[in-house]
Design a protein around this motif. Sequence first.
Motif, short mmCIF file in Angstrom:
data_model
loop_
_atom_site.label_atom_id
_atom_site.label_comp_id
_atom_site.label_asym_id
_atom_site.label_seq_id
_atom_site.Cartn_x
_atom_site.Cartn_y
_atom_site.Cartn_z
N ILE A 16 0.87 -1.16 0.00
CA ILE A 16 0.00 0.00 0.00
C ILE A 16 0.92 1.22 0.00
CG2 ILE A 16 -1.73 1.31 1.30
CD1 ILE A 16 -2.82 -1.33 0.15
N SER A 17 0.62 2.18 -0.87
CA SER A 17 1.45 3.36 -1.01
C SER A 17 0.88 4.54 -0.23
CB SER A 17 1.56 3.74 -2.49
OG SER A 17 2.16 5.02 -2.63
N LEU A 18 1.67 5.04 0.71
CA LEU A 18 1.26 6.23 1.44
C LEU A 18 1.17 7.43 0.49
CD1 LEU A 18 0.42 7.20 4.22
CD2 LEU A 18 2.81 7.73 4.69
N ALA A 19 2.04 7.46 -0.51
CA ALA A 19 1.98 8.54 -1.50
C ALA A 19 0.66 8.51 -2.26
CB ALA A 19 3.16 8.44 -2.46
N ASN A 20 0.19 7.32 -2.61
CA ASN A 20 -1.09 7.21 -3.30
C ASN A 20 -2.25 7.62 -2.40
OD1 ASN A 20 0.31 6.30 -5.51
ND2 ASN A 20 -0.45 4.20 -5.40
N LEU A 21 -2.15 7.28 -1.12
CA LEU A 21 -3.21 7.67 -0.19
C LEU A 21 -3.25 9.20 0.00
CD1 LEU A 21 -2.84 4.89 2.52
CD2 LEU A 21 -4.75 5.20 0.94
N SER A 22 -2.11 9.85 -0.22
CA SER A 22 -2.02 11.30 -0.07
C SER A 22 -2.34 12.05 -1.36
CB SER A 22 -0.61 11.68 0.39
OG SER A 22 -0.31 11.05 1.61
N ASN A 23 -2.46 11.33 -2.45
CA ASN A 23 -2.70 11.95 -3.76
C ASN A 23 -4.21 11.89 -4.06
OD1 ASN A 23 -3.08 12.36 -6.53
ND2 ASN A 23 -1.07 11.52 -7.04
N PRO A 24 -4.87 13.05 -4.17
CA PRO A 24 -6.31 13.06 -4.42
C PRO A 24 -6.74 12.25 -5.64
CG PRO A 24 -5.57 15.26 -3.86
CD PRO A 24 -4.34 14.41 -4.02
N ALA A 25 -5.92 12.22 -6.68
CA ALA A 25 -6.27 11.49 -7.89
C ALA A 25 -6.20 9.97 -7.71
CB ALA A 25 -5.36 11.92 -9.04
N LEU A 26 -5.39 9.51 -6.76
CA LEU A 26 -5.20 8.06 -6.57
C LEU A 26 -5.78 7.55 -5.26
CD1 LEU A 26 -1.47 7.96 -7.73
CD2 LEU A 26 -3.50 7.38 -9.07
N ARG A 27 -6.20 8.46 -4.40
CA ARG A 27 -6.62 8.11 -3.04
C ARG A 27 -7.75 7.07 -3.00
NH1 ARG A 27 -6.49 9.80 2.22
NH2 ARG A 27 -8.46 9.72 3.36
N GLU A 28 -8.81 7.28 -3.75
CA GLU A 28 -9.97 6.38 -3.69
C GLU A 28 -9.59 4.95 -4.07
OE1 GLU A 28 -13.56 5.38 -2.48
OE2 GLU A 28 -12.84 7.43 -2.39
N GLU A 29 -8.84 4.81 -5.16
CA GLU A 29 -8.41 3.47 -5.59
C GLU A 29 -7.52 2.81 -4.55
OE1 GLU A 29 -5.80 1.34 -9.12
OE2 GLU A 29 -6.63 3.34 -9.48
N GLU A 30 -6.60 3.58 -3.96
CA GLU A 30 -5.69 3.01 -2.95
C GLU A 30 -6.46 2.65 -1.68
OE1 GLU A 30 -1.63 1.77 -2.32
OE2 GLU A 30 -2.88 2.18 -4.04
N LEU A 31 -7.46 3.45 -1.31
CA LEU A 31 -8.29 3.12 -0.15
C LEU A 31 -9.05 1.82 -0.38
CD1 LEU A 31 -9.75 6.58 0.93
CD2 LEU A 31 -8.21 5.10 2.25
N LEU A 32 -9.52 1.60 -1.58
CA LEU A 32 -10.20 0.33 -1.90
C LEU A 32 -9.23 -0.84 -1.77
CD1 LEU A 32 -12.41 1.41 -4.94
CD2 LEU A 32 -13.18 0.82 -2.62
N ARG A 33 -7.99 -0.66 -2.28
CA ARG A 33 -6.97 -1.70 -2.15
C ARG A 33 -6.65 -1.96 -0.68
NH1 ARG A 33 -2.02 -0.86 -3.69
NH2 ARG A 33 -1.64 -3.07 -3.91
N LEU A 34 -6.55 -0.88 0.11
CA LEU A 34 -6.27 -1.02 1.54
C LEU A 34 -7.38 -1.79 2.23
CD1 LEU A 34 -4.62 -0.37 4.07
CD2 LEU A 34 -5.79 1.84 4.17
N ARG A 35 -8.62 -1.45 1.94
CA ARG A 35 -9.76 -2.14 2.55
C ARG A 35 -9.76 -3.62 2.17
NH1 ARG A 35 -15.07 -3.74 2.00
NH2 ARG A 35 -16.42 -3.17 3.75
N GLU A 36 -9.60 -3.90 0.90
CA GLU A 36 -9.59 -5.28 0.42
C GLU A 36 -8.45 -6.06 1.07
OE1 GLU A 36 -10.58 -8.74 -1.68
OE2 GLU A 36 -11.74 -6.92 -1.35
N THR A 37 -7.29 -5.47 1.12
CA THR A 37 -6.12 -6.13 1.70
C THR A 37 -6.31 -6.42 3.18
OG1 THR A 37 -4.63 -5.13 0.09
CG2 THR A 37 -3.64 -5.89 2.14
N THR A 38 -6.81 -5.46 3.92
CA THR A 38 -6.98 -5.67 5.37
C THR A 38 -8.09 -6.68 5.66
OG1 THR A 38 -8.41 -3.72 5.56
CG2 THR A 38 -6.07 -3.43 6.05
#
Length: 87
Positions: A16-38
Amino acid sequence: MTTPHPIESSPALPTISLANLSNPALREEELLRLRETTHTVGFFYLIDHGIPEELALELFAASSEFFSRSTNEKLAISNTHSRHYRG
């Protein structure tokens, strides 16, 4: 003997990329990956966190040294002996 870099030794663990979580353009997709992973794997590597690799390797080495100690040595410094321990 050197300690292998943790990502190299466990390539199947999701990242999971903290940079992606901090980037408005990538945040939603990375949050979905984080949720699925956890919810499915339960563990992941956090990348792009800004912690220097040298420091991370020092922390892994210190952790390895601590956990190689006997149970009695580890229990001697247990946080349960602290007056600040709240359970």
